[in-house]
Scaffold this active site. Structure first.
Site, PDB file in Angstrom:
ATOM      1  N   HIS A  92      46.357 -21.996  40.886  1.00 46.90           N
ATOM      2  CA  HIS A  92      45.543 -21.725  39.685  1.00 46.90           C
ATOM      3  C   HIS A  92      44.148 -21.194  40.021  1.00 46.90           C
ATOM      4  O   HIS A  92      43.437 -20.744  39.121  1.00 46.90           O
ATOM      5  CB  HIS A  92      45.377 -22.996  38.842  1.00 46.90           C
ATOM      6  CG  HIS A  92      46.668 -23.508  38.258  1.00 46.90           C
ATOM      7  ND1 HIS A  92      47.481 -22.726  37.463  1.00 46.90           N
ATOM      8  CD2 HIS A  92      47.278 -24.714  38.356  1.00 46.90           C
ATOM      9  CE1 HIS A  92      48.549 -23.448  37.100  1.00 46.90           C
ATOM     10  NE2 HIS A  92      48.452 -24.653  37.635  1.00 46.90           N
ATOM     11  N   HIS A  98      43.979 -39.925  37.916  1.00 46.75           N
ATOM     12  CA  HIS A  98      44.297 -38.492  38.012  1.00 46.75           C
ATOM     13  C   HIS A  98      45.640 -38.307  38.721  1.00 46.75           C
ATOM     14  O   HIS A  98      45.898 -38.948  39.730  1.00 46.75           O
ATOM     15  CB  HIS A  98      43.194 -37.752  38.780  1.00 46.75           C
ATOM     16  CG  HIS A  98      43.202 -36.275  38.548  1.00 46.75           C
ATOM     17  ND1 HIS A  98      44.176 -35.447  39.081  1.00 46.75           N
ATOM     18  CD2 HIS A  98      42.385 -35.473  37.830  1.00 46.75           C
ATOM     19  CE1 HIS A  98      43.931 -34.198  38.700  1.00 46.75           C
ATOM     20  NE2 HIS A  98      42.841 -34.194  37.936  1.00 46.75           N
TER      21      HIS A  98
END
Ligand SMILES: [Zn+2]
Length: 340
Positions: free
Chosen positions: A125, A20
């Site tokens: 976000h 990731h």
């Protein structure tokens, strides 16, 4: 009076799944660069502390706050295809939000001149009731609300120069004229929001400004967006505090984006912002995935905050596509901002 810095080893306990891009090495790389360049020693460390439920619930629903707390019982979870937690994530997220609240309050109240927060997980976000895009709590939105609730600043400017549009931040303040949200970002791109026509709603019309850029833009284009749109609007808005969603994924070399901003460019953007709100400017880390680029860029920003002199290099003429995007933004916003 000096620059404040937030960093906490527990931010690294937000442990990424293998491969990731948003992993603990990012914050560690920035912190070690700030130390090795002698910058951390010139700043005052502001301890991270856990944000309270009341602070988080000015932006997030109680259900979302509970849902993030529950993730601590699991070794690892996927909240959506991009967004993960580990057992240390809930604490890291609370410490990031709370650390930024305290840094922003210290700057707004004049106890520190400005500041930089090396936070994980990132925030812009995160929506009222949804984690997304690697973000759990919206650190910058929580800090803006905390400063307002404390009476330390009425008008807050949020500048979002992360590669991606900050959908969560935009939605948090969509109808609120006390917070001006300005974003420059790659478009069309994740998360899909951030078109020129998204200008806010109700009382907040004009208090959301989006500058969508095609890929390939660099220092000249980002500075043109600041000089042509942000600074005239900010002069009229007259903020008492500037919070920056300082992602470095628009940096040259970033693996997720295709922008080309240099460390010197980020330093110049920071210096522009220091002309606003009496210099009360607080940068909070969002994205950025090339370890060398983010460390060098963050160091350039901290040097700017510390007031180190840096002759501005010639950044050149902005590309035609950027000039067209800026012209479209001015056209959409000119009825709200006389200077455009
Ligand atoms: Zn980003």
């Amino acid at each position: 009076m000096t620059t404040g810095l937030v960093f906490d080893e527990r931010f690294l306990d937000h442990r990424a799944p293998p491969g990731h891009p948003e992993h603990a090495g990012r914050a560690a790389a920035i912190w070690s660069r700030l130390e090795s360049e002698g910058l951390a020693a010139r700043c005052r460390r502001v301890p991270a502390r856990e944000a309270t439920d009341a602070e988080l619930e000015r932006v997030h629903t109680p259900r979302h706050v509970r849902a993030i707390a529950e993730t601590a019982r699991h070794e690892s979870l996927r909240l959506d295809p991009d967004t993960y937690t580990s057992s240390g994530s809930a604490l890291a997220a609370r410490l990031s939000a709370g650390g930024l609240v305290d840094l922003a309050l210290a700057v707004a109240e004049g106890r520190l001149s400005d500041g930089f927060a090396v936070l994980r997980p990132p925030g812009h976000h995160a929506e009222a009731e949804r984690a997304m895009g690697f973000c759990l709590f919206n650190n910058v939105a929580v800090a803006a609300r905390a400063v307002q609730a404390a009476g330390a600043a009425k008008r807050v400017l949020i500048v979002d120069w992360d590669l991606h549009h900050g959908n969560g931040t935009q939605h948090s303040f969509r109808e609120d004229p006390s917070v001006l949200y300005f974003s420059v970002h790659q478009f069309p791109f994740y998360p899909g929001t951030g078109a020129v026509a998204e200008i806010g709603g109700g009382e907040g019309r004009g208090f959301t400004i989006n500058v969508p850029f095609p890929g390939g833009m660099g220092d000249a284009e980002y500075l043109a967006a600041f000089d042509g749109v942000l600074l005239p609007a900010a002069d009229a808005f007259d903020p008492e505090l500037v919070l920056v969603s300082a992602g470095f994924d628009a940096a040259d070399g970033d693996p997720l984006g295709s922008m080309r901003v240099s460390p010197e460019g980020y330093g110049a953007l920071t210096r522009r912002l220091l002309g606003l709100a009496g210099g009360r400017v607080v940068l909070a880390l969002e994205g950025g995935y090339d370890l060398d680029a983010i460390a060098r860029s963050a160091a350039a920003c901290v040097r700017a905050l510390l007031g180190d002199p840096a002759p501005e290099p010639a950044f050149g003429e902005p590309a035609r596509l950027a000039r067209a995007a800026i012209a479209a933004v001015k056209d959409a916003q000119k009825e709200y901002w006389a200077g455009l």
